[in-house]
Motif scaffolding. Structure first.
Motif, mmCIF file in Angstrom:
data_model
loop_
_atom_site.group_PDB
_atom_site.id
_atom_site.type_symbol
_atom_site.label_atom_id
_atom_site.label_comp_id
_atom_site.label_asym_id
_atom_site.label_seq_id
_atom_site.Cartn_x
_atom_site.Cartn_y
_atom_site.Cartn_z
ATOM 1 N N VAL A 104 -25.139 60.216 55.104
ATOM 2 C CA VAL A 104 -24.110 61.234 55.374
ATOM 3 C C VAL A 104 -23.212 60.835 56.539
ATOM 4 O O VAL A 104 -22.127 61.391 56.693
ATOM 5 N N LEU A 146 -25.768 66.080 50.590
ATOM 6 C CA LEU A 146 -27.195 65.756 50.718
ATOM 7 C C LEU A 146 -28.027 66.817 50.000
ATOM 8 O O LEU A 146 -28.036 67.978 50.392
ATOM 9 N N LEU A 182 -32.629 60.749 62.753
ATOM 10 C CA LEU A 182 -32.275 61.246 61.410
ATOM 11 C C LEU A 182 -31.677 62.657 61.495
ATOM 12 O O LEU A 182 -30.735 62.980 60.766
ATOM 13 N N LEU A 231 -28.071 62.200 62.646
ATOM 14 C CA LEU A 231 -27.285 61.665 61.538
ATOM 15 C C LEU A 231 -27.016 62.744 60.491
ATOM 16 O O LEU A 231 -25.876 62.965 60.080
ATOM 17 N N GLU A 232 -28.065 63.405 60.047
ATOM 18 C CA GLU A 232 -27.926 64.366 58.943
ATOM 19 C C GLU A 232 -27.099 65.586 59.338
ATOM 20 O O GLU A 232 -26.224 66.026 58.602
ATOM 21 N N GLU A 240 -39.537 58.609 44.430
ATOM 22 C CA GLU A 240 -40.225 57.382 44.854
ATOM 23 C C GLU A 240 -41.654 57.663 45.317
ATOM 24 O O GLU A 240 -42.549 56.850 45.135
ATOM 25 N N TYR A 242 -31.570 49.675 57.080
ATOM 26 C CA TYR A 242 -32.559 50.516 56.404
ATOM 27 C C TYR A 242 -33.128 49.784 55.189
ATOM 28 O O TYR A 242 -32.429 48.981 54.568
ATOM 29 N N PRO A 243 -34.364 50.138 54.813
ATOM 30 C CA PRO A 243 -34.804 49.805 53.466
ATOM 31 C C PRO A 243 -33.819 50.511 52.517
ATOM 32 O O PRO A 243 -33.503 51.697 52.745
ATOM 33 N N ALA A 244 -33.306 49.814 51.516
ATOM 34 C CA ALA A 244 -32.165 50.319 50.742
ATOM 35 C C ALA A 244 -32.342 51.764 50.259
ATOM 36 O O ALA A 244 -31.432 52.586 50.400
ATOM 37 N N PHE A 245 -33.495 52.072 49.724
ATOM 38 C CA PHE A 245 -33.679 53.422 49.177
ATOM 39 C C PHE A 245 -33.826 54.483 50.271
ATOM 40 O O PHE A 245 -33.606 55.666 50.013
ATOM 41 N N GLU A 246 -34.215 54.080 51.468
ATOM 42 C CA GLU A 246 -34.305 55.040 52.566
ATOM 43 C C GLU A 246 -32.919 55.547 52.983
ATOM 44 O O GLU A 246 -32.788 56.669 53.477
ATOM 45 N N ARG A 278 -30.564 56.563 51.347
ATOM 46 C CA ARG A 278 -30.195 57.740 50.580
ATOM 47 C C ARG A 278 -30.841 59.020 51.144
ATOM 48 O O ARG A 278 -30.343 60.117 50.910
ATOM 49 N N HIS A 279 -31.953 58.822 51.870
ATOM 50 C CA HIS A 279 -32.690 59.997 52.359
ATOM 51 C C HIS A 279 -32.133 60.520 53.681
ATOM 52 O O HIS A 279 -32.879 60.727 54.629
ATOM 53 N N GLY A 280 -30.845 60.670 53.773
ATOM 54 C CA GLY A 280 -30.239 61.274 54.954
ATOM 55 C C GLY A 280 -29.164 60.465 55.643
ATOM 56 O O GLY A 280 -28.027 60.942 55.774
ATOM 57 N N PRO A 281 -29.480 59.235 56.099
ATOM 58 C CA PRO A 281 -28.522 58.518 56.962
ATOM 59 C C PRO A 281 -27.150 58.302 56.339
ATOM 60 O O PRO A 281 -26.151 58.209 57.047
ATOM 61 N N SER A 315 -40.421 53.714 48.571
ATOM 62 C CA SER A 315 -39.682 52.762 47.727
ATOM 63 C C SER A 315 -40.130 51.328 47.944
ATOM 64 O O SER A 315 -39.840 50.455 47.135
#
Lengths: 293, 293
Positions: free
Chosen positions: A222, B286, B198, B201-202, B92, A211-215, A217-220, B68
């Motif tokens: 967990v 989350l 996603l 995953l979530e 972001e 992932y792009p590093a900040f992405e 955090r947006h869900g995956p 980001s």
């Protein structure tokens, strides 16, 4: 030392050769302002993505698309189409290039001399010295990236060589209990993260994501669990790092240039495979090149 | 019926509303030839990717980038920047839009009225009716996609509504023993495949990946195992399907429009979560929106 180990270990020396070769190809490689579409599959695609990100940083319009998704419309939007394939025989890549032959400037980059890809392209860079005996690509992919990188980021390309040397001399991260690896990148290292994940998948059959590093955090995140390793190819975001550490997730920090970190990931993937009783160089059921009839 | 179930089930009706609303926004939505950069995170990013692929199919230059990773250089290359965020508070995304405010035309699409994102954008489409009580996004994301899709593919948007109705009435694929899901797409359904992954995953913490369908063959498929489900959001490639079936990998076929298949994937993800004793609507750790200070 296995053949794969030898191929992985040859990277600093071959990268140096690539950096030295780059100026000789400057007439056929993309000029600074050119609008470029790169096509490739698997490792070649990831290297194309990394180079595209570096070119975008210089302000040049550049995208990398999977050969199978490159429609005529995508390809015609470019001043130049660059196709990458180790063997030069990958069906989708040859077809993508043939689709625009004579309409847009085309360049093939391959280790396969006399290959259909080189034949289909207006110009080609053929590098037999980067080819491998292993089915799984390591140096052939990174050499193409270093050649391209040298044309847009000479200092970075030079730094990568010493980073790879450090990675080859250092200890491989512990593989005990690892059953899931997540590589994080930013900018050009997103492509390298994709390649690192592909090495883990191919060599060890352990599931790997990127992932792009900040992405992340947006869900995956967990789905991170005790068997997960989160591997940073970009500088660590301290808050995310601490949150993951608190949750008991093992992490590998970006310790040198991202290309050096990719070399370490290749070694880690091979160690994981051997730990699972697999041959990292030749995954069962995976051919060297995907040729469709 | 749980709140999440109700939100998932509300999609056909809300999508119809989105299709009807689209013409009213045609002055502020991207014009046919505009060069567009879309930014978003997580689900919003996946919807942006799907819409970008549809626009590229019409010949319009369009890319979707994680907020980001959106540098000033990327954003300035566009005639228009479109930012998507359910809450309108995602740090972001707000920062990416603020970066180009006054320099490039900007549009915010959000469910959050009075949000920082709407305030930062020159124009905004605020859709409070698509908001959700669940932390995990379902309809809020797909509604934004349907609104955008209606402007470039009206027939597809209409077809998606009936496909979603079919998906809501059909049985959910068996979850027994599933510990890995791979979604495959092509064109706009690559973005939908990312969103489906996603959701898995979530909601369920089961590891899920997604690939352009033909890329899956270039390595990652070696990690398929008995617990893997390969889920086709694009038409099946018969050869790959047969190879996977022979290897004992369970597969879900693309049975209706890809957006309908995404609705089925949302239901599947929720069932997987419940089967694992988890609350699919509110994953532990989350937040609803990632706000950084």
């Amino acid at each position: 030392m296995s053949v794969l180990d030898t191929e992985i270990a040859s990277q600093p020396q071959l990268w140096r050769q690539m950096v030295e070769l780059a100026p000789a190809y400057c007439d056929i490689l993309p000029s600074p302002g050119a609008n470029v579409v790169l096509v490739g599959c698997g490792s070649s695609l990831h290297m194309a993505e990394a180079y595209a990100a570096l070119r975008r940083r210089t302000g040049a319009a550049t995208i990398a698309v999977p050969s199978s998704e490159a429609t005529m419309m995508t390809l015609r939007s470019a001043d130049m189409v660059v196709a990458i394939s180790r063997s030069g025989t990958t069906t989708e890549t040859v077809v993508a290039l043939e689709r625009v032959a004579g309409k847009v400037r085309t360049l093939a980059i391959t280790a396969g001399s006399g290959s259909p890809l080189a034949a289909a392209a207006e110009e080609s860079i053929v590098l037999p010295q980067i080819d491998e005996r292993s089915v799984v690509q390591t140096r052939s992919a990174t050499c193409v990236f270093e050649l391209l990188r040298a044309t847009v980021d000479e200092a970075g390309a030079a730094e990568a060589i010493s980073a790879a040397e450090v990675a080859l001399g250092a200890s491989v991260p512990d593989i005990a209990g690892v059953d899931h690896v997540v590589f994080l990148g930013s900018g050009f290292s997103i492509g390298l993260a994709g390649e690192a994940a592909l090495k883990v998948l191919e060599m060890s059959q352990v599931v790997a994501e990127w992932y792009p590093a900040f992405e992340y955090r947006h869900g995956p995140l967990v789905a991170a669990r005790p068997g997960t390793v989160v591997w940073w190819l970009s500088p660590v975001d301290r808050r995310l790092f601490d949150d993951l550490a608190t949750a008991g997730v093992r992490q590998v920090e970006f310790a040198f240039d991202s290309a050096g970190s990719l070399v370490m990931a290749q070694r880690f993937a091979a160690a994981l495979a051997i730990g699972r009783g697999l041959d990292p160089a030749a995954p069962s059921g995976l051919p060297r090149s995907i040729v469709l009839d």
